[in-house]
Motif scaffolding. Sequence first.
Motif, short mmCIF file in Angstrom:
data_model
loop_
_atom_site.label_atom_id
_atom_site.label_comp_id
_atom_site.label_asym_id
_atom_site.label_seq_id
_atom_site.Cartn_x
_atom_site.Cartn_y
_atom_site.Cartn_z
N ASP A 254 4.92 -1.47 2.78
CA ASP A 254 4.14 -0.78 1.73
C ASP A 254 4.66 0.63 1.55
O ASP A 254 4.65 1.16 0.45
N GLU A 276 5.85 -1.19 -5.10
CA GLU A 276 5.36 -1.23 -6.48
C GLU A 276 3.85 -1.44 -6.51
O GLU A 276 3.13 -0.77 -7.27
N ASP A 277 3.34 -2.33 -5.64
CA ASP A 277 1.89 -2.60 -5.65
C ASP A 277 1.09 -1.34 -5.33
O ASP A 277 0.08 -1.05 -5.98
#
Length: 421
Positions: A254, A276-277
């Motif tokens: 992450d 990206e998340d």
Amino acid sequence: MINPLVRGGLPVETGEPEELIERGEGEYLYASDGKRYIDYCSGLWNTPFGYGNPHIQERIREQMERLPFCNLISWTGDLQYEYAKRLCAWLEMGSVLYTCSGSEAIDGAVKAARQYQQMNGSSRRGILAMDLSYHGTTYAAMSASGVDRIEAEPYSPLLPEFYWIKTPEDLYDVSAWLEAVGTCFEAHKNEAAGLILEPVLASGGVIPVPDEAIREIASLCRKYDVLLIDDEVSTGFGRTGTPFIFQRAGIRPDILCLSKAINNGVLPLGALVFSEDLTLLYAKRRASILHFSTQAGNLLSLAAADAVLDLMEDYESYRVAEKGDVFLGKLNEGLSGMEGIDVRGRGLLAGIALPVPADGQNQKLGLLLTRLKNKGIANYYFNNPGYNAGVSFLPPYIATEQQLAAVAERVALQIRRTYGV
Ligand SMILES: Cc1ncc(COP(=O)(O)O)c(C=O)c1O
């Protein structure tokens, strides 16, 4: 006489230094008395392309003349934007937050993990980390570092809620690693906001975490919604034979923490790279991350970093994995038959664990380091009471196979001389 220079992490001294380093060229350092050292520490693990790389120098020079600094609160400098875009495309990640060091990147990651949980309405604030990890010396980074707990004592209290994954006694027992990871999650999954992975425990004794354990960590992070923070400050930009360990292990962090080789060590720079998340989550919430320092994203530092990305386009030509095999192979050959010695590493990140006397006094290690230095070999060490002690080598990628073999032979000779035949 008082020595006016305090070197962090070393005893404060009186008296003049023994020697001053004046010049660097390629893989060599030159001292004021004319002595030459082969720098198999690559600076402090951060100059893999050696000293005086002309492409890096040229990019800094050009940026210095055009625009040396841009205030990132009021503006966006062209290179600040372009480099972030290039790095994200290369890593297949979403966004970059610049810092001045690796420690500062870790601090930002700890903040982001806690903020992530808060944004999702969770009260979890705990951070899981490895008991032989080193992440730096700012408060969160020091709190996350499993090593140097005794040295950290005078600065207590450190940050609360850090929990450890225990390094197995048998470093090569994959199932013991998996068990250690599982045990830590089982005990702390209800408190854990994030996990910081150091994929090769470098200061902890050059211990590669097995890929299976890295994948198990990633899978448990997903299962329990714990933010996965991958600290590739020392392994990043090709040190271990692949550009990044997360790519080889096939996991998606992450947050990726970077520094050191990011710009070949010529100017301070670190970075937090968000997936990206995570980027989209922050964007959707219109949330900011309060982690900022004036010089973070300095344009000269970024010019050097951009030049390093150019050099990384030719990464295969440096043959880091093959060179690592030569170096480790020659060390193993030179030390064969010696008791209590373990040669280990990945690519050009090598460590030699040496016998530790029962009383914990490590005079032989000190003697070995002095002997190596006297022979013109710059070196580094690890000393983790109760775990291990030894020497580490991070040769620059520009070292040749012939030179690596020759240095490994000389190192093995000095170890035999110091620790017995
Ligand atoms: C794995 C790792 N993380 C973080 C750090 C801290 O980086 P810095 O010294 O730039 O603060 C280091 C430094 O050695 C490191 O090896």
